[in-house]
Scaffold this motif. Sequence first.
Motif, PDB file in Angstrom:
ATOM      1  N   ARG A 288     -15.741 -30.965 -16.261  1.00  0.00           N
ATOM      2  CA  ARG A 288     -16.197 -29.648 -16.577  1.00  0.00           C
ATOM      3  C   ARG A 288     -15.831 -28.909 -15.423  1.00  0.00           C
ATOM      4  O   ARG A 288     -15.420 -27.679 -15.529  1.00  0.00           O
ATOM      5  CB  ARG A 288     -17.565 -29.547 -17.040  1.00  0.00           C
ATOM      6  CG  ARG A 288     -17.368 -29.960 -18.538  1.00  0.00           C
ATOM      7  CD  ARG A 288     -18.736 -29.576 -19.224  1.00  0.00           C
ATOM      8  NE  ARG A 288     -18.859 -30.241 -20.498  1.00  0.00           N
ATOM      9  CZ  ARG A 288     -18.510 -29.225 -21.567  1.00  0.00           C
ATOM     10  NH1 ARG A 288     -18.101 -28.204 -21.290  1.00  0.00           N
ATOM     11  NH2 ARG A 288     -18.559 -29.797 -22.978  1.00  0.00           N
ATOM     12  N   SER A 289     -16.107 -29.058 -14.296  1.00  0.00           N
ATOM     13  CA  SER A 289     -16.071 -28.600 -12.986  1.00  0.00           C
ATOM     14  C   SER A 289     -14.626 -28.235 -12.481  1.00  0.00           C
ATOM     15  O   SER A 289     -14.427 -26.938 -12.197  1.00  0.00           O
ATOM     16  CB  SER A 289     -16.709 -29.198 -11.756  1.00  0.00           C
ATOM     17  OG  SER A 289     -16.413 -28.790 -10.638  1.00  0.00           O
ATOM     18  N   ARG A 290     -13.598 -29.057 -12.852  1.00  0.00           N
ATOM     19  CA  ARG A 290     -12.175 -28.970 -12.702  1.00  0.00           C
ATOM     20  C   ARG A 290     -11.759 -27.938 -13.638  1.00  0.00           C
ATOM     21  O   ARG A 290     -11.233 -26.867 -13.447  1.00  0.00           O
ATOM     22  CB  ARG A 290     -11.558 -30.128 -12.788  1.00  0.00           C
ATOM     23  CG  ARG A 290     -11.703 -31.195 -11.830  1.00  0.00           C
ATOM     24  CD  ARG A 290     -11.380 -32.606 -12.291  1.00  0.00           C
ATOM     25  NE  ARG A 290      -9.974 -32.842 -12.743  1.00  0.00           N
ATOM     26  CZ  ARG A 290      -9.036 -32.573 -11.582  1.00  0.00           C
ATOM     27  NH1 ARG A 290      -9.200 -32.602 -10.566  1.00  0.00           N
ATOM     28  NH2 ARG A 290      -7.577 -32.576 -12.063  1.00  0.00           N
ATOM     29  N   ILE A 291     -12.140 -27.961 -15.030  1.00  0.00           N
ATOM     30  CA  ILE A 291     -11.859 -27.085 -15.856  1.00  0.00           C
ATOM     31  C   ILE A 291     -12.352 -25.622 -15.721  1.00  0.00           C
ATOM     32  O   ILE A 291     -11.379 -24.634 -15.711  1.00  0.00           O
ATOM     33  CB  ILE A 291     -12.218 -27.444 -17.392  1.00  0.00           C
ATOM     34  CG1 ILE A 291     -11.516 -28.844 -17.910  1.00  0.00           C
ATOM     35  CG2 ILE A 291     -11.773 -26.283 -18.471  1.00  0.00           C
ATOM     36  CD1 ILE A 291     -11.953 -29.245 -19.142  1.00  0.00           C
ATOM     37  N   SER A 292     -13.641 -25.627 -15.336  1.00  0.00           N
ATOM     38  CA  SER A 292     -14.270 -24.309 -14.880  1.00  0.00           C
ATOM     39  C   SER A 292     -13.482 -23.685 -13.753  1.00  0.00           C
ATOM     40  O   SER A 292     -13.014 -22.464 -13.723  1.00  0.00           O
ATOM     41  CB  SER A 292     -15.659 -24.366 -14.604  1.00  0.00           C
ATOM     42  OG  SER A 292     -16.239 -23.183 -14.154  1.00  0.00           O
ATOM     43  N   SER A 293     -12.964 -24.416 -12.936  1.00  0.00           N
ATOM     44  CA  SER A 293     -12.349 -23.786 -11.517  1.00  0.00           C
ATOM     45  C   SER A 293     -11.115 -23.413 -11.884  1.00  0.00           C
ATOM     46  O   SER A 293     -10.907 -22.153 -11.487  1.00  0.00           O
ATOM     47  CB  SER A 293     -12.173 -24.993 -10.232  1.00  0.00           C
ATOM     48  OG  SER A 293     -11.563 -24.762  -9.493  1.00  0.00           O
ATOM     49  N   TRP A 294     -10.280 -23.925 -12.690  1.00  0.00           N
ATOM     50  CA  TRP A 294      -8.805 -23.495 -13.094  1.00  0.00           C
ATOM     51  C   TRP A 294      -8.924 -22.301 -14.014  1.00  0.00           C
ATOM     52  O   TRP A 294      -8.415 -21.505 -13.957  1.00  0.00           O
ATOM     53  CB  TRP A 294      -8.296 -24.643 -13.882  1.00  0.00           C
ATOM     54  CG  TRP A 294      -7.083 -24.138 -15.243  1.00  0.00           C
ATOM     55  CD1 TRP A 294      -5.977 -23.485 -14.679  1.00  0.00           C
ATOM     56  CD2 TRP A 294      -7.550 -23.971 -16.385  1.00  0.00           C
ATOM     57  NE1 TRP A 294      -5.282 -23.429 -15.751  1.00  0.00           N
ATOM     58  CE2 TRP A 294      -6.006 -23.528 -16.810  1.00  0.00           C
ATOM     59  CE3 TRP A 294      -8.294 -24.171 -17.270  1.00  0.00           C
ATOM     60  CZ2 TRP A 294      -5.840 -23.373 -18.334  1.00  0.00           C
ATOM     61  CZ3 TRP A 294      -8.249 -24.061 -18.601  1.00  0.00           C
ATOM     62  CH2 TRP A 294      -6.897 -23.754 -18.940  1.00  0.00           C
TER      63      TRP A 294
END
Length: 343
Positions: A288-294
């Motif tokens: 989720r952190s990766r998706i939010s960053s993108w």
Amino acid sequence: MPAPDQYLHRAASRRPYFSADGETYLAPTPLRELRKEQPLRVLSEADFAFWQTYGYVVVKEAVPAESARDLLDFAWDFQGLDPSRPDTWYEQRPYRDELDRHLHVYGFVEAYHHQLIWDSRQTQRVYDAFADVWDCEELWVTLDRLNLNPPNIKNRDRALIEPTDTGFDIELHWDIDSTLGVIPQRVQGIIALTDTRPDHGGFQCDPELFRRFDEWKLGQPADRDPIRPAVDRDAYPVVRPELSAGDLLIWNGALAHGVARNTSESGVRAVQYVSMMPALEESEQIRRSRISSWETLSTPDWNGTLVGDAVTHESLRYKTAELNELGEKLLGLSSWHGAESAQ
């Protein structure tokens, strides 16, 4: 008691790769000793043997040279620098702290999610090369940045950074603790945005030390520096692999490496940092952190040296990058096992 996501997660792969952070991995077999189960996609048999022996490999034309030039243009523009006016390369700028100043000296460009950056990440040939070295299809791409390093003078002079006798040294270092009994597995990479020139600085490494590491460490003191090798460079010569714009260089985290200073009068060395690791799909927190960053173009949180641009953060400049089917899987937006990941 640690939070659940602080435990090791098994990667979404038939090979037993485990990690807590998506950066370093534990595996029963080190990558340098791995026996391939899947057919090679991009590397030749000779390439793969060289990778396992010397700790790095060069993939020619991993992205088109034109794409590399476009990224180079973006690196200039993002920082407000004029490639035809060297005086703009050294203009005074605000530093938030000492780390920020060091990153500027080293030439880091704090952009992580522009469309051009993602276009390289989701290029099939780049992905295939990392799948070859991991012998694993289910990968996530690191959310990393660019580097544009003009001549190291004025406010980009490395002499501005106080030298130390131990610890991190930009000239030659490991990014893992080389004294551990079980060396963690890590893979790193760069895509060249300019051609290698002898005086432009750039990636350098010690492949002979990688090849003879077990022999070398026997003669070292028990309290040796875990990340800075004290090596005889005549016996273990440091080399600078030749790259052309668009070439991908992948190296093993156990390879001592660094960045040579730019001693030219007006030349520039530039790269995109890009790597891929076995996907940790069971770690919902990391995913989720990766998706939010993108999605929001926020600064990725996997590495404490990623600080975002001090003047105008990229989230205030650009829209969310478009991903192809491969890109969605490399981010974690879609699962490698066919089912769409929960948003």
